[in-house]
Scaffold this motif. Sequence first.
Motif, PDB file in Angstrom:
ATOM      1  N   PRO A   1       0.805  -1.221   0.000  1.00 13.07           N
ATOM      2  CA  PRO A   1       0.000   0.000   0.000  1.00 13.07           C
ATOM      3  C   PRO A   1       0.841   1.277   0.000  1.00 13.07           C
ATOM      4  CG  PRO A   1      -0.878  -1.572   1.587  1.00 13.07           C
ATOM      5  CD  PRO A   1       0.431  -2.139   1.096  1.00 13.07           C
ATOM      6  N   ALA A   2       2.014   1.235   0.629  1.00 12.49           N
ATOM      7  CA  ALA A   2       2.856   2.436   0.680  1.00 12.49           C
ATOM      8  C   ALA A   2       3.364   2.790  -0.712  1.00 12.49           C
ATOM      9  CB  ALA A   2       4.026   2.223   1.640  1.00 12.49           C
TER      10      ALA A   2
ATOM     11  N   THR B   1       0.287   6.441  -6.908  1.00 11.99           N
ATOM     12  CA  THR B   1      -1.055   6.897  -7.287  1.00 11.99           C
ATOM     13  C   THR B   1      -1.560   8.081  -6.460  1.00 11.99           C
ATOM     14  OG1 THR B   1      -2.248   5.506  -5.699  1.00 11.99           O
ATOM     15  CG2 THR B   1      -1.707   4.506  -7.828  1.00 11.99           C
ATOM     16  N   GLY B   2      -0.920   8.339  -5.320  1.00 13.54           N
ATOM     17  CA  GLY B   2      -1.411   9.401  -4.441  1.00 13.54           C
ATOM     18  C   GLY B   2      -2.582   8.971  -3.579  1.00 13.54           C
ATOM     19  N   ARG B   3      -2.917   7.688  -3.602  1.00 14.16           N
ATOM     20  CA  ARG B   3      -4.082   7.210  -2.871  1.00 14.16           C
ATOM     21  C   ARG B   3      -3.684   6.067  -1.939  1.00 14.16           C
ATOM     22  NH1 ARG B   3     -10.005   8.018  -2.647  1.00 14.16           N
ATOM     23  NH2 ARG B   3     -10.424   6.440  -1.096  1.00 14.16           N
TER      24      ARG B   3
ATOM     25  N   ALA C   1      -3.617  -4.753  -5.998  1.00 10.12           N
ATOM     26  CA  ALA C   1      -2.437  -4.927  -6.847  1.00 10.12           C
ATOM     27  C   ALA C   1      -2.409  -3.896  -7.955  1.00 10.12           C
ATOM     28  CB  ALA C   1      -2.418  -6.329  -7.443  1.00 10.12           C
ATOM     29  N   LEU C   2      -1.263  -3.253  -8.097  1.00 10.98           N
ATOM     30  CA  LEU C   2      -1.022  -2.364  -9.231  1.00 10.98           C
ATOM     31  C   LEU C   2      -0.127  -3.120 -10.200  1.00 10.98           C
ATOM     32  CD1 LEU C   2      -1.169   0.468 -10.559  1.00 10.98           C
ATOM     33  CD2 LEU C   2       0.843   1.087  -9.209  1.00 10.98           C
ATOM     34  N   TYR C   3      -0.676  -3.410 -11.370  1.00 14.02           N
ATOM     35  CA  TYR C   3       0.100  -4.108 -12.403  1.00 14.02           C
ATOM     36  C   TYR C   3       0.629  -3.058 -13.380  1.00 14.02           C
ATOM     37  CZ  TYR C   3       1.112  -6.740 -16.651  1.00 14.02           C
ATOM     38  OH  TYR C   3       1.718  -7.245 -17.767  1.00 14.02           O
TER      39      TYR C   3
ATOM     40  N   PRO D   1     -13.515   6.483  -5.933  1.00 13.01           N
ATOM     41  CA  PRO D   1     -14.309   7.025  -7.033  1.00 13.01           C
ATOM     42  C   PRO D   1     -13.469   7.797  -8.036  1.00 13.01           C
ATOM     43  CG  PRO D   1     -14.711   8.259  -4.999  1.00 13.01           C
ATOM     44  CD  PRO D   1     -13.725   7.186  -4.669  1.00 13.01           C
ATOM     45  N   GLU D   2     -12.362   8.365  -7.585  1.00  8.25           N
ATOM     46  CA  GLU D   2     -11.632   9.273  -8.475  1.00  8.25           C
ATOM     47  C   GLU D   2     -10.807   8.515  -9.513  1.00  8.25           C
ATOM     48  OE1 GLU D   2     -10.871   8.697  -5.288  1.00  8.25           O
ATOM     49  OE2 GLU D   2      -8.806   9.239  -4.812  1.00  8.25           O
ATOM     50  N   GLU D   3     -10.523   9.217 -10.608  1.00 10.62           N
ATOM     51  CA  GLU D   3      -9.594   8.719 -11.614  1.00 10.62           C
ATOM     52  C   GLU D   3      -8.201   8.649 -11.002  1.00 10.62           C
ATOM     53  OE1 GLU D   3      -9.527   7.532 -14.608  1.00 10.62           O
ATOM     54  OE2 GLU D   3     -11.715   7.485 -14.489  1.00 10.62           O
TER      55      GLU D   3
END
Lengths: 357, 357
Positions: B26-27, B33-35, B45-47, B65-67
């Motif tokens: 998450p860090a 992503t700023g989120r 997971a960010l691929y 909800p945000e982009e």
Amino acid sequence: MNNVRLDQTIKGLAEIGLAQMVITDPATIYYLTGRWIDPGERLLALYMNSNGQNRMLINELFTVPEELGVQKVWYSDTQNAVALLAECIERDKPLGIDKNMPARFLLGLMELEAASGYKNASVCVDRVRARKDKNEAELMRRASRMNDVAIGMVAAKVREGITEEQLAAEVIAAYRCLGAEGVSFEPLIGFGANAAIGHHAPDQTVLREGDCVLIDIGCKKDGYCADMTRTYFYRSVPEKLREVYGLVQQANAAARAIIKPGVRFCDIDAAARNIIAEAGYGSFFTHRLGHSIGIEVHEYGDVSSVNENPVEEGMVFSIEPGIYLPDIGGVRIEDLVLVTANGCETLNCISRDLNIL
Amino acid sequence: MNNVRLDQTIKGLAEIGLAQMVITDPATIYYLTGRWIDPGERLLALYMNSNGQNRMLINELFTVPEELGVQKVWYSDTQNAVALLAECIERDKPLGIDKNMPARFLLGLMELEAASGYKNASVCVDRVRARKDKNEAELMRRASRMNDVAIGMVAAKVREGITEEQLAAEVIAAYRCLGAEGVSFEPLIGFGANAAIGHHAPDQTVLREGDCVLIDIGCKKDGYCADMTRTYFYRSVPEKLREVYGLVQQANAAARAIIKPGVRFCDIDAAARNIIAEAGYGSFFTHRLGHSIGIEVHEYGDVSSVNENPVEEGMVFSIEPGIYLPDIGGVRIEDLVLVTANGCETLNCISRDLNIL
């Protein structure tokens, strides 16, 4: 080392063809050794072997002077901890792996060819953890009693103009006052439409008349977690939510009513879900009915439509049906239950009736 | 999505022969992503793929909800999240793996033969994270300024009969008063001989005259961590510890004095360690000199004898020499430093002189 728990784990490993396993999760190490050690980014590993050659690999920074019933292998920050662990492992046999082992350690073991194969074997200890013994059951009962008192203290603080963040701070204050070690998760407080948002974090939203007040909180006491939700209303109740409240209340009761050893988790989920679905709100109950709980707030054993395992005596899990209406509000009523020989004991004793503050 | 950070990560991946990576920490997801999303036991997971086909796999319970500049793949609790992730991955190519990915997800990907190989590739993003940009440097400066104020508030609470636990509670109170989000780690407070015990947790020990008072604390502010240690004395100073204090103070200053881009981490460690070793206390300085810090309190890049990498402009790490005399007491003096074009800026501005409370 708790030898009963260890032996049951070793037995579970044998059933899936394993003679050895590495555990790195501090919660499981606590469960087996009685000692909580937070290793941060460093490796803390309990190596278990059915031949009795167990080892605890531990950085010398983490002072554990007492005997734990397992031989310690100390290492320093300038040593290769994964290589030291690999030396403990029987290379020609497959190795059970902790489901939470960070990839850097697992990939490190694989590079060193530390074992002949690697299998997520956490279920062998998680199944043991799931059946709380008498001492654990009593600790969980006490944590939930404390949580009952705390939610009463928090509800008493609900007033004109308070924000979600301020009410969340009252939760922390109540736990401190009652002597909890801390929270089992950050308090979830949702006013009005915010209560309809999954995992909404408390913000600066100000309470207004007619808002629902969703309070989902848990303290930690003597190493065990509580977790409950009550949904109150401030001054008045929107008609739509009054209907919804009654349904959620029914769903909670219906699920708890059928719990006894042998009933499947998925059937408990269905008992609550059917009531909500039949009333036309099925698509607004967006999560599983509950989760197992103990040393950690979420443990092995979902109460969900896909878990076909039967519940067993000693298991503790949440029953938390909810209906969430976007832009209007949400209602969730959550209790912890302990499975008994013939049914279940509800660990939360505070009213589930509609309550206008 | 922060495209500068993403592009630098993709470039790092290319340098080690990878075109794709999965990030689960998450860090790091917050960094890119700023989120900040805390998925608990669920898969987040960010691929990333150098062809631009990036995906964020996320449970529908976690409302985002945000982009985020990346296509989201939502899943529910009844779906197989690992299988959905595997579908995003190019099977015929090796896959970079997050160092913190839990084994249950990594072993799951391996079972599905999601890629042709698996490599711990966190260094590709950790090296980017290590060099703080101007905005991050300012956030770290502010967090440390807050920590400076807090330690003054805490020192003012030191009094006859106070326990370590009570003083730790004062740390939390000070952070709340100052508007911190929380702690970057649980406060470490050690009185007298307890200060000589590595990672000693505050207990009921009562303060006595002649005790050293070791206070190692960090707040979190706007997503970034502070971390500092000061060692005070209560009413009087044992002669042995006065000598030790002077050495630790010298070691702290000597290390900070040589920091500039190009100097190796191990040489910074040696600058402090040599002073302590030459005075005969080498075996009582039992840990590395420091650690990198940022969004997390411990980040990639130890200040230790085994890290031969050079420091670079924008890096932030701790300088924390200590001498620990069993049964007597311990002294540690810790500051955070930011590497500048020609040297370093010390982010903590509170005195390092011997201070008798």
